[in-house]
Design a protein around this motif. Structure first.
Motif, short mmCIF file in Angstrom:
data_model
loop_
_atom_site.label_atom_id
_atom_site.label_comp_id
_atom_site.label_asym_id
_atom_site.label_seq_id
_atom_site.Cartn_x
_atom_site.Cartn_y
_atom_site.Cartn_z
N LEU A 59 16.66 -169.19 89.52
CA LEU A 59 15.13 -168.79 89.27
C LEU A 59 14.70 -167.81 88.38
CD1 LEU A 59 14.69 -168.38 93.39
CD2 LEU A 59 14.56 -170.67 92.17
N SER A 60 13.56 -168.37 87.67
CA SER A 60 13.18 -167.53 86.55
C SER A 60 11.95 -167.06 86.45
CB SER A 60 13.27 -168.48 85.13
OG SER A 60 12.69 -169.72 85.56
N GLY A 61 11.07 -167.36 87.54
CA GLY A 61 9.78 -167.00 87.68
C GLY A 61 9.11 -167.00 88.90
N VAL A 62 8.17 -166.20 89.31
CA VAL A 62 7.33 -166.20 90.59
C VAL A 62 5.95 -165.83 90.53
CG1 VAL A 62 8.22 -164.02 91.41
CG2 VAL A 62 7.52 -165.70 93.15
N ALA A 63 4.98 -166.69 91.14
CA ALA A 63 3.88 -165.94 91.13
C ALA A 63 3.28 -166.27 92.42
CB ALA A 63 3.07 -166.85 90.27
N TYR A 64 1.95 -165.36 92.77
CA TYR A 64 1.16 -165.56 94.03
C TYR A 64 -0.33 -165.89 93.87
CZ TYR A 64 -0.91 -164.21 98.37
OH TYR A 64 -1.46 -164.10 99.69
N GLY A 65 -0.68 -166.70 94.57
CA GLY A 65 -1.95 -166.93 94.61
C GLY A 65 -2.52 -167.91 95.95
N ASN A 66 -3.71 -167.91 96.29
CA ASN A 66 -4.23 -168.76 97.44
C ASN A 66 -3.30 -168.90 98.67
OD1 ASN A 66 -6.02 -170.51 98.28
ND2 ASN A 66 -5.09 -172.41 97.77
N GLY A 67 -2.79 -167.57 98.82
CA GLY A 67 -2.15 -167.40 100.09
C GLY A 67 -0.53 -167.81 99.88
N THR A 68 -0.05 -168.05 98.51
CA THR A 68 1.26 -168.84 98.53
C THR A 68 2.19 -168.02 97.50
OG1 THR A 68 0.45 -170.87 99.49
CG2 THR A 68 2.64 -170.99 98.25
N PHE A 69 3.24 -167.91 97.78
CA PHE A 69 4.13 -167.47 96.69
C PHE A 69 4.92 -168.69 96.11
CE2 PHE A 69 4.11 -163.56 98.61
CZ PHE A 69 4.25 -162.38 97.75
N VAL A 70 4.92 -168.91 94.63
CA VAL A 70 5.54 -170.28 93.94
C VAL A 70 6.59 -169.77 93.06
CG1 VAL A 70 5.38 -172.08 92.44
CG2 VAL A 70 3.57 -171.57 94.30
N VAL B 293 10.00 -170.74 90.29
CA VAL B 293 10.32 -171.82 89.59
C VAL B 293 11.70 -171.43 89.06
CG1 VAL B 293 7.89 -172.66 89.26
CG2 VAL B 293 8.89 -171.07 87.77
N GLY B 294 12.63 -172.53 88.52
CA GLY B 294 13.84 -172.30 88.06
C GLY B 294 14.29 -173.35 87.24
N TYR B 295 15.56 -173.22 87.16
CA TYR B 295 16.46 -174.22 86.18
C TYR B 295 16.24 -175.66 86.95
CZ TYR B 295 18.53 -170.47 83.42
OH TYR B 295 18.89 -169.52 82.66
N ASN B 296 16.41 -176.78 86.22
CA ASN B 296 16.56 -178.08 86.66
C ASN B 296 15.40 -178.44 87.39
OD1 ASN B 296 18.90 -178.53 85.55
ND2 ASN B 296 20.21 -177.45 87.44
N TYR B 297 14.12 -177.99 86.95
CA TYR B 297 12.91 -178.38 87.55
C TYR B 297 12.58 -177.89 89.04
CZ TYR B 297 13.63 -181.87 83.82
OH TYR B 297 14.12 -182.42 82.73
N THR B 298 13.12 -176.77 89.35
CA THR B 298 13.40 -176.26 90.48
C THR B 298 11.92 -175.51 91.04
OG1 THR B 298 15.72 -175.85 90.80
CG2 THR B 298 14.30 -174.63 92.39
N ILE B 299 11.31 -175.99 92.03
CA ILE B 299 10.01 -175.33 92.59
C ILE B 299 10.30 -175.13 93.93
CG2 ILE B 299 7.61 -175.34 92.65
CD1 ILE B 299 7.51 -177.39 90.48
N LEU B 300 10.05 -173.83 94.45
CA LEU B 300 10.04 -173.20 95.70
C LEU B 300 8.58 -172.56 96.08
CD1 LEU B 300 13.47 -171.32 95.48
CD2 LEU B 300 12.92 -173.77 96.29
N THR B 301 8.17 -172.84 97.37
CA THR B 301 7.04 -172.14 97.84
C THR B 301 7.29 -171.52 99.15
OG1 THR B 301 6.30 -174.25 99.36
CG2 THR B 301 5.53 -174.18 96.65
N SER B 302 6.38 -170.54 99.34
CA SER B 302 6.20 -169.69 100.61
C SER B 302 4.77 -169.06 101.00
CB SER B 302 7.46 -168.50 100.57
OG SER B 302 7.24 -167.89 101.55
N PRO B 303 4.40 -169.45 102.04
CA PRO B 303 5.08 -170.13 103.23
C PRO B 303 5.18 -171.77 103.00
CG PRO B 303 2.79 -169.43 103.80
CD PRO B 303 3.01 -168.94 102.34
#
Length: 258
Positions: A235-246, A248-258
């Motif tokens: 995972l190479s980066g993370v940001a917060y906005g609109n109540g959600t953490f996002v 991102v990482g290698y091979n087009y990976t995107i994770l969100t929380s919640p």
């Protein structure tokens, strides 16, 4: 005792009752708050001066509190919450009050009510407190972002974020550093040896991400907890906005929380 004397005593008692019969009750009025419409950044604090007046005089302890829409705001705290006053008859006394705002305090104008309670009574006054987002420069003034000073710590660092009055920097081999001002830094235990690539702050929480799907969270930047990301990709980066953490990482990976 003669009936005449009894009537005389009864009349005297009635006369004393009509005249008040003793010392007048203590009273307090919250006659002023300065500043009355303060502005404070998330994670910051502001000093208020309360002016209390008494018509009959007051001496004793009072409790200090604040409400918003009849409820105690969880994002705000006062210091002190109680104090002892000695207000002369027809006079005034001033009390210093420190208002601390949490890093996740809702931004905008808040219509608050200050309350000074004493002996089953209370003096109240309205207060408008405006909460703003913290400046990215941490209060560096007009030169923030234009002039820079090297703070060489000997660590490979790859991300930095600010929140709740604290800077957090992350880097290789699980490195995490914190600072209140960006100048003096303290190393923290991350609990991982994986490289950390990015960090963000939101909703009262720091989130750090890194290699092998590493995700760590912390309420203050000092104590960290490993979280399950569901991936082993870097995972190479993370940001917060609109109540959600996002994240991102290698091979087009995107994770969100919640």
């Amino acid at each position: 005792m003669s009936r005449k004397r009894l009537w005389l005593l009864a009349g005297l008692a009635l006369l004393l009752a009509a005249c008040g019969g003793g010392a007048p009750p203590q009273d307090l009025t919250l006659s002023g708050v300065s500043p009355n419409s303060p502005t404070v950044a998330q994670g910051g604090n502001v000093a208020l001066t309360l002016t209390l007046a008494s018509q009959n005089g007051f001496q004793g302890q009072v409790s200090l509190s604040v409400t918003e829409n009849g409820q105690t705001p969880s994002w705000l705290s006062l210091s002190p919450t109680s104090t002892t006053l000695n207000v002369p008859k027809g006079g005034q006394a001033q009390v210093g009050l420190q208002v601390q705002v949490a890093g996740n305090a809702p931004t905008g104008a808040h219509a608050l009510k200050l309350r000074v309670a004493y002996a089953g009574k209370a003096a109240e006054r309205d207060l408008t407190l405006t909460v703003s987002a913290p400046s990215g420069g941490g209060g560096g003034g007009g030169t923030a972002g234009t002039t820079w000073t090297v703070r060489n710590l000997g660590n490979y660092l790859s991300g930095v974020a600010y929140g709740n009055g604290t800077f957090v920097a992350v880097g290789y081999n699980g490195t995490i550093l914190t600072s209140p001002d960006g100048a003096a830094w303290t190393a923290r235990t991350s609990g991982t040896s994986h490289n950390l690539s990015g960090v963000a702050y939101g909703n009262g929480t720091f989130v750090a991400v890194g290699y092998n799907g590493t995700i760590l969270t912390s309420p203050d930047g000092a104590a960290w907890t490993a979280r399950t990301s569901g991936t082993t990709r870097h995972l190479s980066g993370v940001a917060y906005g609109n109540g959600t953490f996002v994240a991102v990482g290698y091979n087009y990976t995107i994770l969100t929380s919640p």
